[in-house]
Write a protein that holds these residues in place. Sequence first.
Motif, PDB file in Angstrom:
ATOM      1  N   SER A   1      36.816   4.409 -30.699  1.00 20.96           N
ATOM      2  CA  SER A   1      37.102   5.496 -30.130  1.00 20.96           C
ATOM      3  C   SER A   1      36.863   5.379 -28.018  1.00 20.96           C
ATOM      4  CB  SER A   1      35.618   6.218 -30.017  1.00 20.96           C
ATOM      5  OG  SER A   1      35.487   7.325 -29.473  1.00 20.96           O
ATOM      6  N   GLY A   2      37.491   5.973 -27.729  1.00 13.12           N
ATOM      7  CA  GLY A   2      38.810   6.013 -26.703  1.00 13.12           C
ATOM      8  C   GLY A   2      38.228   6.528 -25.781  1.00 13.12           C
ATOM      9  N   VAL A   3      36.804   7.623 -26.667  1.00 12.16           N
ATOM     10  CA  VAL A   3      36.280   8.823 -25.727  1.00 12.16           C
ATOM     11  C   VAL A   3      34.935   7.941 -25.416  1.00 12.16           C
ATOM     12  CG1 VAL A   3      34.975  11.532 -25.842  1.00 12.16           C
ATOM     13  CG2 VAL A   3      37.364  10.740 -27.240  1.00 12.16           C
ATOM     14  N   THR A   4      34.163   7.622 -26.622  1.00 15.18           N
ATOM     15  CA  THR A   4      32.509   7.199 -26.318  1.00 15.18           C
ATOM     16  C   THR A   4      32.710   5.713 -25.165  1.00 15.18           C
ATOM     17  OG1 THR A   4      32.400   5.460 -28.912  1.00 15.18           O
ATOM     18  CG2 THR A   4      32.033   7.917 -28.682  1.00 15.18           C
ATOM     19  N   ARG A   5      34.009   4.750 -25.715  1.00 17.50           N
ATOM     20  CA  ARG A   5      34.305   3.195 -25.685  1.00 17.50           C
ATOM     21  C   ARG A   5      33.405   2.594 -26.343  1.00 17.50           C
ATOM     22  NH1 ARG A   5      34.830   6.700 -20.996  1.00 17.50           N
ATOM     23  NH2 ARG A   5      37.335   6.462 -20.422  1.00 17.50           N
ATOM     24  N   THR A   6      33.393   2.477 -27.612  1.00 16.41           N
ATOM     25  CA  THR A   6      32.597   1.622 -28.406  1.00 16.41           C
ATOM     26  C   THR A   6      32.931   2.350 -29.667  1.00 16.41           C
ATOM     27  OG1 THR A   6      31.202   3.635 -29.492  1.00 16.41           O
ATOM     28  CG2 THR A   6      29.948   2.888 -26.848  1.00 16.41           C
ATOM     29  N   PRO A   7      32.709   1.229 -29.909  1.00 14.70           N
ATOM     30  CA  PRO A   7      33.414   0.965 -32.169  1.00 14.70           C
ATOM     31  C   PRO A   7      32.643   2.432 -32.775  1.00 14.70           C
ATOM     32  CG  PRO A   7      31.862  -0.278 -32.024  1.00 14.70           C
ATOM     33  CD  PRO A   7      31.908  -0.201 -30.737  1.00 14.70           C
ATOM     34  N   LEU A   8      33.601   3.089 -33.146  1.00 11.92           N
ATOM     35  CA  LEU A   8      32.935   4.119 -34.866  1.00 11.92           C
ATOM     36  C   LEU A   8      32.203   3.363 -35.435  1.00 11.92           C
ATOM     37  CD1 LEU A   8      36.099   6.729 -34.870  1.00 11.92           C
ATOM     38  CD2 LEU A   8      33.799   6.788 -33.291  1.00 11.92           C
ATOM     39  N   TRP A   9      32.642   2.141 -35.652  1.00 15.75           N
ATOM     40  CA  TRP A   9      32.237   1.769 -36.541  1.00 15.75           C
ATOM     41  C   TRP A   9      32.830   0.195 -36.936  1.00 15.75           C
ATOM     42  CZ3 TRP A   9      35.820   5.642 -39.127  1.00 15.75           C
ATOM     43  CH2 TRP A   9      36.901   4.906 -39.696  1.00 15.75           C
ATOM     44  N   SER A  10      32.519  -0.736 -37.198  1.00 18.31           N
ATOM     45  CA  SER A  10      32.668  -2.284 -37.313  1.00 18.31           C
ATOM     46  C   SER A  10      32.319  -2.650 -39.008  1.00 18.31           C
ATOM     47  CB  SER A  10      32.204  -2.849 -36.456  1.00 18.31           C
ATOM     48  OG  SER A  10      32.084  -3.272 -35.167  1.00 18.31           O
ATOM     49  N   ALA A  11      33.785  -3.117 -39.581  1.00 13.49           N
ATOM     50  CA  ALA A  11      32.803  -3.399 -41.162  1.00 13.49           C
ATOM     51  C   ALA A  11      33.678  -4.771 -41.720  1.00 13.49           C
ATOM     52  CB  ALA A  11      34.428  -2.456 -42.037  1.00 13.49           C
ATOM     53  N   GLU A  12      32.671  -5.321 -42.497  1.00 17.11           N
ATOM     54  CA  GLU A  12      32.866  -6.578 -42.312  1.00 17.11           C
ATOM     55  C   GLU A  12      32.392  -6.628 -44.460  1.00 17.11           C
ATOM     56  OE1 GLU A  12      30.059  -8.972 -40.149  1.00 17.11           O
ATOM     57  OE2 GLU A  12      29.112  -6.994 -39.759  1.00 17.11           O
ATOM     58  N   HIS A  13      33.479  -8.109 -44.581  1.00 21.95           N
ATOM     59  CA  HIS A  13      32.812  -8.702 -46.543  1.00 21.95           C
ATOM     60  C   HIS A  13      32.291  -9.547 -46.050  1.00 21.95           C
ATOM     61  CE1 HIS A  13      34.848  -9.916 -50.328  1.00 21.95           C
ATOM     62  NE2 HIS A  13      33.908  -9.449 -50.936  1.00 21.95           N
ATOM     63  N   LEU A  14      31.206  -9.913 -46.099  1.00 23.63           N
ATOM     64  CA  LEU A  14      30.087 -10.935 -46.474  1.00 23.63           C
ATOM     65  C   LEU A  14      30.588 -11.400 -47.776  1.00 23.63           C
ATOM     66  CD1 LEU A  14      27.422  -9.435 -44.510  1.00 23.63           C
ATOM     67  CD2 LEU A  14      29.508 -10.839 -43.255  1.00 23.63           C
ATOM     68  N   THR A  15      30.235 -12.928 -47.452  1.00 25.99           N
ATOM     69  CA  THR A  15      30.498 -13.620 -48.632  1.00 25.99           C
ATOM     70  C   THR A  15      29.500 -15.016 -48.467  1.00 25.99           C
ATOM     71  OG1 THR A  15      31.964 -15.278 -48.597  1.00 25.99           O
ATOM     72  CG2 THR A  15      33.215 -13.188 -49.280  1.00 25.99           C
ATOM     73  N   ARG A  16      29.244 -15.720 -49.579  1.00 23.11           N
ATOM     74  CA  ARG A  16      28.326 -16.590 -49.593  1.00 23.11           C
ATOM     75  C   ARG A  16      28.977 -17.755 -49.302  1.00 23.11           C
ATOM     76  NH1 ARG A  16      26.249 -17.157 -55.012  1.00 23.11           N
ATOM     77  NH2 ARG A  16      25.101 -16.245 -54.834  1.00 23.11           N
ATOM     78  N   ALA A  17      30.162 -18.034 -49.457  1.00 20.09           N
ATOM     79  CA  ALA A  17      31.069 -19.082 -48.747  1.00 20.09           C
ATOM     80  C   ALA A  17      30.947 -18.712 -47.076  1.00 20.09           C
ATOM     81  CB  ALA A  17      32.323 -18.793 -49.399  1.00 20.09           C
ATOM     82  N   GLY A  18      31.461 -17.578 -47.335  1.00 15.51           N
ATOM     83  CA  GLY A  18      31.439 -17.023 -45.252  1.00 15.51           C
ATOM     84  C   GLY A  18      30.357 -17.959 -44.533  1.00 15.51           C
ATOM     85  N   LEU A  19      29.552 -16.553 -45.501  1.00  9.63           N
ATOM     86  CA  LEU A  19      28.393 -17.051 -44.909  1.00  9.63           C
ATOM     87  C   LEU A  19      27.652 -18.987 -44.438  1.00  9.63           C
ATOM     88  CD1 LEU A  19      26.573 -13.878 -45.676  1.00  9.63           C
ATOM     89  CD2 LEU A  19      26.720 -14.235 -42.897  1.00  9.63           C
ATOM     90  N   SER A  20      27.807 -19.360 -45.395  1.00 12.38           N
ATOM     91  CA  SER A  20      27.793 -21.005 -45.449  1.00 12.38           C
ATOM     92  C   SER A  20      28.375 -21.784 -44.313  1.00 12.38           C
ATOM     93  CB  SER A  20      28.304 -21.380 -46.995  1.00 12.38           C
ATOM     94  OG  SER A  20      27.949 -22.920 -46.606  1.00 12.38           O
ATOM     95  N   ASP A  21      29.836 -21.006 -44.171  1.00 12.51           N
ATOM     96  CA  ASP A  21      30.155 -21.427 -43.208  1.00 12.51           C
ATOM     97  C   ASP A  21      30.024 -21.599 -41.243  1.00 12.51           C
ATOM     98  OD1 ASP A  21      32.029 -22.789 -44.844  1.00 12.51           O
ATOM     99  OD2 ASP A  21      33.139 -20.964 -44.764  1.00 12.51           O
ATOM    100  N   ALA A  22      29.719 -20.090 -41.251  1.00 13.21           N
ATOM    101  CA  ALA A  22      28.594 -19.951 -40.501  1.00 13.21           C
ATOM    102  C   ALA A  22      27.163 -20.457 -39.564  1.00 13.21           C
ATOM    103  CB  ALA A  22      28.296 -17.956 -40.363  1.00 13.21           C
TER     104      ALA A  22
END
Length: 308
Positions: free
Chosen positions: A83-104
């Motif tokens: 949002s350019g009004v609040t200058r923050t996200p309205l939301w942030s979205a993720e698809h979390l997976t076991r493999a991705g979190l293992s890499d993280a």
Amino acid sequence: MAGQLAISLSFSFSASTAPGVATLSTASLATVVAVAAWPGGTFAAPTACGNHYWAGTAPDITNSAMTRAAREVCFGAFGVMHSGVTRTPLWSAEHLTRAGLSDARQISRVNNFHAESRLPPGERAELRDYVRSGYDRGHMAPSADMPDAQAQSESFSLSNMVPQNSENNRYLWAGIESSVRKLAQDRGELFVISGPLFKGKTITQVGNRVMVPTQLFKVVYDPKRKQAGAYLVANEATGDYSVVSVAELETLAGIDFFPGMPASVKQTAMSLPRPKAAGGGSKRKRDQEVPTYREVQTVLEFLRTIIR
């Protein structure tokens, strides 16, 4: 310095100007973004960040006032509606997976807070906005979720940040983030959407530009079990939180988080794990010499009555 901004109702921006919603256009090594513009009203436009959303479908903004200066920004491991009004996200979205979190887990954190260069200067937060504000730069898509160094660096974009109470960010919210990661590891995958709420007639700003949320949410959907629910917390020094249904949160937020999802799934809050605050325990034991916001307000109200 934090300032005050009067806002009518929750996130009720002026709709006198026909709001336009745009998607930013750029491409980089780990970023794919498309460009489009839509008229005001319910935002249900195609998304370039589809791999981060359940069924490849982004949330719909059902509160038309919130579409003003709303821009989609896609990153390698998460998608943002900014949002350019609040200058923050309205939301942030993720698809979390076991493999991705293992890499993280193999990635060491390297702080790289930066303004988002793909957003117009007048709509984005700058590093200077947070200086001496008293608030943390709080991630919505957490850096600890990121599967590689590039994604982690992108998570430090201020387009993924909100001004967050420091104790909230470092204890309760960190515990919620950790609990969601563990749940994703246990179940194999989750779709997660995090963001701010702005409730009330007066909203605080930092840098006289960036709005401070009154509440934060984290929506969780398990596609295998078809279960969904959300954490909801006040943006203050607290160990308290609520677990609410997606339907309840959608009413508060003015956002349809999962278009096409059966109402029965949205109306039933799944059982979400009790967050363990950083350092252990379900709630951090607060130093009794450090008053909470509510305690300070209570004392101030009392002093006003006896000084009159």
